[in-house]
Every structure is written in C-alpha cells, then in structure tokens.
Design a protein around this motif. Sequence first.
Motif, short mmCIF file in Angstrom:
data_model
loop_
_atom_site.label_atom_id
_atom_site.label_comp_id
_atom_site.label_asym_id
_atom_site.label_seq_id
_atom_site.Cartn_x
_atom_site.Cartn_y
_atom_site.Cartn_z
N LYS A 17 -13.52 4.44 9.95
CA LYS A 17 -13.43 3.33 8.99
C LYS A 17 -13.23 2.01 9.73
CE LYS A 17 -11.18 6.10 5.33
NZ LYS A 17 -10.77 7.35 6.00
N ILE A 19 -12.53 -1.34 11.63
CA ILE A 19 -12.92 -1.96 12.91
C ILE A 19 -13.57 -0.93 13.84
CG2 ILE A 19 -11.94 -3.01 15.00
CD1 ILE A 19 -9.76 -4.25 13.03
N ARG A 39 -10.40 11.15 12.14
CA ARG A 39 -9.59 12.21 11.52
C ARG A 39 -10.27 12.84 10.31
NH1 ARG A 39 -5.06 12.58 8.13
NH2 ARG A 39 -5.86 10.68 7.17
N THR A 40 -11.04 12.04 9.57
CA THR A 40 -11.67 12.53 8.34
C THR A 40 -13.15 12.83 8.61
OG1 THR A 40 -10.14 11.24 7.00
CG2 THR A 40 -12.16 11.98 5.91
N ASP A 60 -7.03 14.99 14.80
CA ASP A 60 -5.86 14.16 14.53
C ASP A 60 -5.24 13.77 15.87
OD1 ASP A 60 -3.43 13.03 13.95
OD2 ASP A 60 -2.74 14.64 12.64
N LEU A 61 -5.37 12.51 16.23
CA LEU A 61 -4.90 12.05 17.55
C LEU A 61 -3.38 12.08 17.67
CD1 LEU A 61 -7.42 9.12 17.89
CD2 LEU A 61 -7.32 11.09 19.42
N ASN A 83 -8.62 2.48 19.32
CA ASN A 83 -8.54 1.71 18.09
C ASN A 83 -7.74 2.39 16.98
OD1 ASN A 83 -9.78 -0.20 15.88
ND2 ASN A 83 -10.39 1.87 15.27
N SER A 135 -4.80 -3.87 19.59
CA SER A 135 -3.39 -4.12 19.30
C SER A 135 -3.29 -4.93 18.01
CB SER A 135 -2.75 -4.84 20.50
OG SER A 135 -1.38 -5.01 20.27
N TYR A 149 5.44 0.10 13.10
CA TYR A 149 4.08 -0.24 13.54
C TYR A 149 4.11 -1.35 14.60
CZ TYR A 149 -0.63 -2.34 12.98
OH TYR A 149 -1.88 -2.87 13.20
N LYS A 153 2.83 -1.69 18.70
CA LYS A 153 1.89 -2.70 19.22
C LYS A 153 2.56 -3.56 20.30
CE LYS A 153 -1.56 -1.57 16.49
NZ LYS A 153 -2.74 -0.86 17.01
N VAL A 182 -7.07 -8.44 8.93
CA VAL A 182 -8.52 -8.26 8.72
C VAL A 182 -8.62 -7.37 7.49
CG1 VAL A 182 -10.67 -7.48 9.76
CG2 VAL A 182 -8.76 -8.15 11.24
N THR A 184 -9.72 -4.79 6.11
CA THR A 184 -10.09 -3.37 6.06
C THR A 184 -9.11 -2.68 5.11
OG1 THR A 184 -8.54 -2.89 7.80
CG2 THR A 184 -10.79 -3.43 8.50
P1 NDP Z 1 -8.35 1.47 9.03
O1 NDP Z 1 -7.15 2.09 8.44
O2 NDP Z 1 -9.34 0.79 8.17
O3 NDP Z 1 -9.13 2.55 9.95
C1 NDP Z 1 -8.41 3.28 10.90
C2 NDP Z 1 -9.26 4.41 11.40
O4 NDP Z 1 -8.47 5.15 12.34
C3 NDP Z 1 -9.65 5.38 10.30
O5 NDP Z 1 -10.95 5.86 10.51
C4 NDP Z 1 -8.62 6.49 10.45
O6 NDP Z 1 -9.05 7.74 9.97
C5 NDP Z 1 -8.47 6.52 11.95
N1 NDP Z 1 -7.22 7.19 12.31
C6 NDP Z 1 -5.98 6.89 11.87
N2 NDP Z 1 -5.11 7.81 12.30
C7 NDP Z 1 -5.81 8.68 13.04
C8 NDP Z 1 -5.46 9.86 13.73
N3 NDP Z 1 -4.21 10.33 13.73
N4 NDP Z 1 -6.42 10.53 14.39
C9 NDP Z 1 -7.70 10.10 14.39
N5 NDP Z 1 -8.09 8.99 13.73
C10 NDP Z 1 -7.15 8.30 13.05
O7 NDP Z 1 -7.77 0.46 10.12
P2 NDP Z 1 -8.38 -0.88 10.76
O8 NDP Z 1 -9.81 -0.72 11.04
O9 NDP Z 1 -7.92 -2.03 9.98
O10 NDP Z 1 -7.55 -0.90 12.13
C11 NDP Z 1 -8.13 -0.61 13.37
C12 NDP Z 1 -7.21 -1.11 14.45
O11 NDP Z 1 -6.99 -2.51 14.28
C13 NDP Z 1 -5.82 -0.47 14.44
O12 NDP Z 1 -5.39 -0.26 15.77
C14 NDP Z 1 -4.96 -1.51 13.78
O13 NDP Z 1 -3.62 -1.41 14.17
C15 NDP Z 1 -5.61 -2.78 14.29
N6 NDP Z 1 -5.33 -3.95 13.49
C16 NDP Z 1 -5.75 -4.02 12.18
C17 NDP Z 1 -5.45 -5.14 11.44
C18 NDP Z 1 -5.86 -5.27 10.01
O14 NDP Z 1 -5.36 -6.19 9.33
N7 NDP Z 1 -6.77 -4.46 9.51
C19 NDP Z 1 -4.72 -6.28 12.01
C20 NDP Z 1 -4.34 -6.08 13.38
C21 NDP Z 1 -4.64 -4.96 14.08
P3 NDP Z 1 -8.45 8.30 8.54
O15 NDP Z 1 -8.67 7.23 7.55
O16 NDP Z 1 -9.25 9.51 8.34
O17 NDP Z 1 -6.99 8.56 8.81
#
Ligand code: NDP
Length: 244
Positions: A17, A19, A39-40, A60-61, A83, A135, A149, A153, A182, A184
Amino acid sequence: MQLNFSGLRALVTGAGKGIGRDTVKALHASGARVVAVSRTNADLVSLSKECPGIKPVCVDLGDWEATEKALGGVGPMDLLVNNAAVALMRPFLEVTKEDFDRSFSVNLRAVFQVSQIVARGMINRGVPGSIVNVSSMVAHVPFPSLAAYSSTKGAMTTLTKSMALELGPYKIRVNSVNPMVVLTAMGQKVSADPEFSRKLKERHPLKKFAEVEDVVNSILFLLSDRSASTSGSGILVDAGYLAS
Ligand code: NDP
C-alpha cells in the motif's frame, strides 16, 4: 523523476500500500527487478498484475523467524527500501507492552534484520549498494498519541547513521527520508480529526501535506547515483514544517 535502474535489483518492504507500493511501481518502471515484500497477499497479487515480473514475498516482518525464512535466501540485491511500518495511536500513558513490542519489531527490528540480509549479500558479492530507511518527521518533532511510533523513528535516525558508518567502507550508502503527513491509509489515520488536520496543514509554510510522489522521488534520488556522496543523511519531505 526519470532515473534508470536497469540491471539493478531492489527490495522494498511494505510494498502493498501507500508509499511502498508507489516506490515499487516507480522502480519497476525505471527498469529495476523488484522484490516486493508485504503482509497482505491480496495487495501483492494486485501489485504483481500492475508490475509484471516483480517477485512478491508475503510475510509479517514483525515475525523474526518467518522473515528469516522468507527473505534469508532472497538473492542478490543492489537497492533496499525499508518502508514497512505500523503507527499504533495511543496516548503515552496508555501505551501497552504489546503496542511497544509490535511498533519496535516491525518499524525497527525488521530494518536491522532485512538490512543485515541484504548488506551481507552486497558485501559478499563486492558490489556497492544503497539503502533508504523511510523514517518520519516525528523523529524530529512530537505528534500526539504517537510516542511508541515516534520512538521507533527517532531510533531509526541513529540506526541510519550507524549503518552508514559501518557499511560505508563497503560502498554501501544508507540514508533516510523523513516525511510529514502524506495522505495514505496511515496518514489519514493520524490526521483523522478535521480541525487538527486543518491547523496542522496551516502550520506548514507551503500550506499543504506532501504527496506520495514527493516521497517516492526522494527515495529514488537517494537510491540512485545522483546522491553518490550522500550517506548517513536524511531528506525532509515536510512542506517546510520544520522551519515553521
Ligand atoms: P500504509 O499504512 O499506507 O502502508 C504500509 C505498508 O506496510 C502496507 O502495505 C502494510 O501492509 C505494510 N506493512 C505494515 N506492517 C507490516 C508487517 N509487519 N510486515 C510486512 N508489511 C507490513 O503506510 P504509508 O505508506 O503511509 O507509510 C510508509 C512509510 O512511510 C512508513 O515507514 C511510515 O512510517 C512512513 N511515513 C508515513 C507518513 C504518512 O503520513 N503516511 C508520514 C511519515 C512517515 P498491511 O496493510 O497488509 O499491514
């Protein structure tokens, strides 16, 4: 950003999903061979349809043993984007042991583990590499109900520098990108209160939140040779927030 990653192999975590997903698409479009870890499974199935030829890995990381099994033999990589993360929202006084452990196992411990796997492979092959840790601005400024969280970071800032120090002699660069909100799924959750969101946006000098594409462009820049002399550093993608 038009960059050429032809012939390079890249691993992106959290690829299902947000970023991570758009990072996979951009790397795939730029010629990289991508391993997409998430994960999904349904997300990986739809991503594989959009980006034929990528290698999906569903794990699942937060589970060390499962991650070792899934990625231990992943093969040679030139680029890594750490990420994946979870943002479990809870006021500081209510954070549980489970919240803490889950936050640190997914957001930080998996970064250690996956980076070790990938960096060992680079060193064994004697090739240079670039690692980008995704981060957040919360490594620099507090945000309500995100103590666990934010701590992951903040620790990532130190980890990025430590990795840059120890992996630099092998020509492996390590940097971070630090976005503010962002929109998302994660970003919508942390800025769900409309009044909070409005005031927050107003505090940004550019009066906006960053777009996913802005973050992906910074990731690609740090992965590429265009940033050949940058390591142990971070790019803020915060619409000027830290200057406010
Ligand atoms: P999303 O929640 O939209 O996507 C996160 C993705 O990571 C999903 O595909 C999710 O899978 C996967 N994921 C989460 N946990 C696990 C796990 N245990 N094992 C494998 N995959 C996993 O997040 P964003 O795209 O918004 O965030 C991406 C990065 O950007 C993160 O590091 C976040 O901290 C950082 N960030 C985001 C901000 C924001 O406002 N969006 C701001 C600042 C930083 P599933 O859904 O299946 O769990």
